[in-house]
Write an enzyme that holds these catalytic residues in place. Structure first.
Site, mmCIF file in Angstrom:
data_model
loop_
_atom_site.group_PDB
_atom_site.id
_atom_site.type_symbol
_atom_site.label_atom_id
_atom_site.label_comp_id
_atom_site.label_asym_id
_atom_site.label_seq_id
_atom_site.Cartn_x
_atom_site.Cartn_y
_atom_site.Cartn_z
ATOM 1 N N ASP A 13 27.839 38.495 43.645
ATOM 2 C CA ASP A 13 27.059 38.474 42.385
ATOM 3 C C ASP A 13 28.026 37.835 40.843
ATOM 4 O OD1 ASP A 13 25.510 40.309 43.843
ATOM 5 O OD2 ASP A 13 26.898 41.969 42.692
ATOM 6 N N LYS A 16 26.656 32.502 42.072
ATOM 7 C CA LYS A 16 26.737 31.371 42.420
ATOM 8 C C LYS A 16 25.426 30.494 43.216
ATOM 9 C CE LYS A 16 27.682 34.124 46.291
ATOM 10 N NZ LYS A 16 28.534 35.939 45.146
ATOM 11 N N GLY A 40 21.534 38.711 46.645
ATOM 12 C CA GLY A 40 20.176 38.451 45.767
ATOM 13 C C GLY A 40 21.185 37.021 44.505
ATOM 14 N N HIS A 41 20.413 35.427 44.926
ATOM 15 C CA HIS A 41 20.408 34.896 44.129
ATOM 16 C C HIS A 41 19.460 34.289 43.070
ATOM 17 C CE1 HIS A 41 23.450 32.997 47.512
ATOM 18 N NE2 HIS A 41 24.063 33.887 47.360
ATOM 19 N N GLN A 224 27.367 36.730 48.898
ATOM 20 C CA GLN A 224 28.352 38.312 48.733
ATOM 21 C C GLN A 224 29.520 37.398 48.378
ATOM 22 O OE1 GLN A 224 26.453 38.835 52.458
ATOM 23 N NE2 GLN A 224 24.908 40.109 50.923
HETATM 24 P P1 IMP Z 1 25.721 46.035 52.904
HETATM 25 O O1 IMP Z 1 26.155 44.722 53.680
HETATM 26 O O2 IMP Z 1 23.851 45.681 52.882
HETATM 27 O O3 IMP Z 1 25.409 47.162 53.542
HETATM 28 O O4 IMP Z 1 26.511 46.133 51.981
HETATM 29 C C1 IMP Z 1 28.002 46.804 51.717
HETATM 30 C C2 IMP Z 1 28.100 46.519 50.649
HETATM 31 O O5 IMP Z 1 28.224 45.556 50.276
HETATM 32 C C3 IMP Z 1 27.083 47.491 49.771
HETATM 33 O O6 IMP Z 1 28.640 47.766 48.578
HETATM 34 C C4 IMP Z 1 26.714 46.063 49.027
HETATM 35 O O7 IMP Z 1 27.023 47.159 47.880
HETATM 36 C C5 IMP Z 1 27.347 45.398 48.813
HETATM 37 N N1 IMP Z 1 27.190 43.708 48.267
HETATM 38 C C6 IMP Z 1 26.485 43.081 49.903
HETATM 39 N N2 IMP Z 1 25.597 42.278 49.915
HETATM 40 C C7 IMP Z 1 25.765 42.153 48.132
HETATM 41 C C8 IMP Z 1 25.347 41.113 47.454
HETATM 42 O O8 IMP Z 1 24.868 40.488 47.746
HETATM 43 N N3 IMP Z 1 26.122 41.242 45.833
HETATM 44 C C9 IMP Z 1 26.623 41.924 45.728
HETATM 45 N N4 IMP Z 1 27.482 43.345 46.749
HETATM 46 C C10 IMP Z 1 27.160 43.289 47.623
#
Ligand code: IMP
Length: 424
Positions: A13, A16, A40-41, A224
């Site tokens: 977040d 990017k 989410g971009h 991420q």
């Molecule tokens: P998962 O990959 O969806 O299982 O999430 C694992 C961890 O990564 C959690 O703490 C999410 O909030 C975090 N996370 C996954 N994708 C994003 C992203 O695009 N931005 C910020 N945090 C993320």
């Protein structure tokens, strides 16, 4: 410099989407290489706010080939709805979207497993987005996963899906006491999905290496952030892929010698969504203030983001593991009303001073940040047109961040619009 990889240098977040959108202008290909629709971009174009989860942000420019690489895990339903979402905005993907035949597919049972694991068995909650990312990568590495290309071979797909549904149903009924899945329903649904996405499927490595041979420019778009990388992040509070720059090679089939530059995107403060240690996290009143000014709510789940002071140890770690050539500092304007700013340049735990980001999760939970304090600028920066016109204290703050993390600042973002970007 032709081929660049852009990564998030904190917990994701970092903004990017906007920077990739700007840099895409000079690229011929834009490639996603890991993660899935947990990302989410957000890109603001005029009055329109566009949020993309799977398709590279380069799609907002004409004539860019946008590639979803083999390292990405794809929920076809989410992908199709993103294609529709773009179509409604008159953005046609038919000529410029490509999907790797080796990318793994997310099935309904992955999404359910993600939630059940978190709710029932994990003592430590990860705060997963529940999109099935972890369970899909688990199947990939356990060599039982189903790839996009497999969906094109009905017999192979049928056999593989049968094995998977059988295994998952045993887990659902015996371990979780959850309802089981019907094979035929999923099989038919995914055959319908693949009919829609078939025209986009390709061998991504062949495509990209051919492009490199023709001297085309490629932008690799990390999702991420470094601290969510499964190897280099705050494990187990991470996602299940390599969100660091190295992931661009494995996740696209392009060798490391073909990537010329790595840039890290860094927020002027720090945020994280989900669970896990966060040494510089604000106390409640400041958290509320920055969350409101910075609109710090997740683009995928809408969850409020946790906010904190800039942590130089985090970004110094990102500079090292990604080999960053430079950083882009985003959301500087969010700090415009702050009279004083703190920068964390070390942690203290049990009398020891940490000057590098520790891997021990207990240290991260309990360590006290060592801060230095800097005066704020108390001026609106959002209309600044040149880097040199930023308030002196803002430039001093940026200079100090750059010194502490060991990378030069290449761009600064002072708002969500494309033109609120200063080149250093
Ligand atoms: P998962 O990959 O969806 O299982 O999430 C694992 C961890 O990564 C959690 O703490 C999410 O909030 C975090 N996370 C996954 N994708 C994003 C992203 O695009 N931005 C910020 N945090 C993320």
């Amino acid at each position: 410099m032709s081929n660049i990889v852009i990564i998030g240098a904190q917990w994701g977040d970092e903004g990017k989407g906007k920077i990739i959108d700007i840099l895409s202008k000079d690229a011929d290909y834009v490639v996603r290489y890991q993660g899935g629709n947990n990302a989410g971009h957000t890109v603001v174009v005029g009055t329109d706010k566009i949020i993309l989860h799977l398709i590279p942000s380069g799609i907002l420019h004409k004539n860019k080939i946008c590639v979803i690489g083999n390292g990405v895990v794809i929920d076809p339903e989410a992908l199709i709805s993103e294609i529709e979402y773009l179509k409604k905005r008159n953005i046609d993907v038919s000529n410029n979207l490509r999907i790797s035949d080796k990318a793994h597919v997310i099935f309904p049972y992955h999404k359910i497993l993600d939630k059940l694991r978190e709710e029932k068995f994990r003592k430590i909650k990860i705060g997963t987005t529940g999109k099935g990312i972890g369970p899909c990568y688990t199947d990939k590495f356990a060599r039982g996963g189903i790839r996009i290309g497999d969906l094109l071979n009905k017999r192979l797909f049928k056999d593989k899906l049968k094995c998977n549904v059988e295994e998952k149903n045993a887990i659902f009924s015996k371990v979780y006491k959850h309802k089981i899945y019907r094979f035929d329903k999923i099989y038919q649904q995914y055959l319908d999905f693949v009919n829609i996405i078939k025209p986009y499927i390709c061998d991504c490595s062949v495509l990209l290496n051919e492009a490199i041979r023709k001297k085309k420019k490629i932008l690799f778009e990390g999702a991420q952030g470094t601290l969510l990388d499964v190897d280099h992040g705050t494990y187990p509070f991470v996602t299940s892929s390599n969100s660091t720059a190295g992931g661009a090679c494995v996740g696209s089939g392009v060798g490391p010698t073909r990537i010329n530059k790595a840039i890290g995107i860094v927020k002027a403060y720090t945020t994280r969504v989900g669970e896990g240690p966060f040494p510089t996290e604000f106390s409640a009143p400041l958290m509320k203030k920055i969350r409101t000014i910075g609109k710090e709510f997740g683009a995928t789940t809408g969850r409020p983001r946790r906010c904190g002071w800039f942590d130089a140890l985090v970004v110094k770690h990102a500079v090292a593991v990604n080999g960053l050539d430079g950083i882009v500092v985003t959301k500087l304007d969010v700090l415009d009303q702050m009279p004083k700013l703190k920068i964390c340049r070390g942690y203290k735990y049990k009398g020891k001073l940490y000057e590098h980001f520790p891997s021990d999760i207990e240290v991260l939970w309990k360590a006290k940040p060592v801060y230095e304090e800097w005066p704020g600028w108390l001026q609106d920066t959002t209309k600044t047109k040149k880097f040199s016109k930023l308030p002196v204290n803002a430039r001093k703050y940026l200079k100090r961040l750059s010194q502490l993390v060991g990378a030069k600042v290449e761009m600064v973002s002072i708002g969500s619009e494309r033109n609120q970007t200063l080149f250093v």
